[in-house]
Design a protein around this motif. Structure first.
Motif, mmCIF file in Angstrom:
data_model
loop_
_atom_site.group_PDB
_atom_site.id
_atom_site.type_symbol
_atom_site.label_atom_id
_atom_site.label_comp_id
_atom_site.label_asym_id
_atom_site.label_seq_id
_atom_site.Cartn_x
_atom_site.Cartn_y
_atom_site.Cartn_z
ATOM 1 N N UNK A 1 43.669 38.909 44.677
ATOM 2 C CA UNK A 1 43.238 39.912 43.670
ATOM 3 C C UNK A 1 41.992 39.872 43.057
ATOM 4 N N UNK A 2 41.883 38.574 42.417
ATOM 5 C CA UNK A 2 40.864 38.169 41.648
ATOM 6 C C UNK A 2 39.383 37.990 42.616
ATOM 7 N N UNK A 3 39.509 37.585 43.680
ATOM 8 C CA UNK A 3 38.615 37.433 44.885
ATOM 9 C C UNK A 3 38.083 39.001 45.081
ATOM 10 N N UNK A 4 38.873 39.847 45.304
ATOM 11 C CA UNK A 4 38.481 41.272 45.413
ATOM 12 C C UNK A 4 37.841 41.780 44.247
ATOM 13 N N UNK B 1 34.409 40.373 44.121
ATOM 14 C CA UNK B 1 33.543 40.997 45.515
ATOM 15 C C UNK B 1 32.734 42.315 44.808
ATOM 16 N N UNK B 2 33.923 43.346 44.090
ATOM 17 C CA UNK B 2 33.542 44.472 43.611
ATOM 18 C C UNK B 2 32.492 44.280 42.511
ATOM 19 N N UNK B 3 32.848 43.297 41.617
ATOM 20 C CA UNK B 3 31.933 43.118 40.468
ATOM 21 C C UNK B 3 30.394 42.570 41.020
ATOM 22 N N UNK B 4 30.385 41.827 41.948
ATOM 23 C CA UNK B 4 29.122 41.394 42.636
ATOM 24 C C UNK B 4 28.364 42.407 43.282
ATOM 25 N N UNK B 5 29.343 43.222 44.120
ATOM 26 C CA UNK B 5 28.635 44.466 44.604
ATOM 27 C C UNK B 5 28.005 45.580 43.656
ATOM 28 N N UNK C 1 35.873 43.551 49.144
ATOM 29 C CA UNK C 1 36.709 43.787 48.118
ATOM 30 C C UNK C 1 37.770 44.606 48.322
ATOM 31 N N UNK C 2 37.542 45.629 48.953
ATOM 32 C CA UNK C 2 38.783 46.786 49.480
ATOM 33 C C UNK C 2 39.720 45.981 50.327
ATOM 34 N N UNK C 3 39.140 45.303 51.299
ATOM 35 C CA UNK C 3 39.911 44.537 52.473
ATOM 36 C C UNK C 3 40.755 43.405 51.750
#
Length: 103
Positions: free
Chosen positions: A47-50, A53-57, A89-91
């Motif tokens: 969850x935190x990695x997702x 990823x979304x924050x970096x995107x 992130x979605x994955x």
């Protein structure tokens, strides 16, 4: 063509992503120390990695928009990186559902 400006902007993206994954590892370890199962720790990490990823995107996309507004060239690599991080992130979020169900 990727310029030095694009590389600097991508380094910001990779720092945001690295910080989120590091936070995920620390949080998963903390969950483990509290006595939760390995599945719960994996779910926290995913969850935190997702979220990272979304924050970096979002950071990548917003910096690209800002550079376009300033008329600075934006390499396609930055756009593809933002898109790839969003999909990743979605994955990872979907994968965390399986880990949480097993916990």
């Amino acid at each position: 063509m990727v310029t030095e400006h694009d590389r600097r902007r991508l380094r910001i993206t990779y720092r945001v992503l690295g910080a989120a994954v590091t936070l995920g590892v620390v949080a998963a370890g903390g969950v483990g120390l509290l006595g939760a199962s390995g599945g719960a720790g994996l779910a926290v990490l995913l969850v935190l990695s997702a979220a990272g990823c979304v924050a970096a995107a979002m950071v990548t996309a917003l910096l690209a928009i800002l550079d376009e507004w300033r008329r600075a060239p934006v390499a396609r690599r930055r756009a593809w990186t933002a898109l790839g991080l969003g999909v990743l992130g979605a994955t990872l979020l979907v994968m965390s559902l399986g880990a949480a169900a097993a916990a």
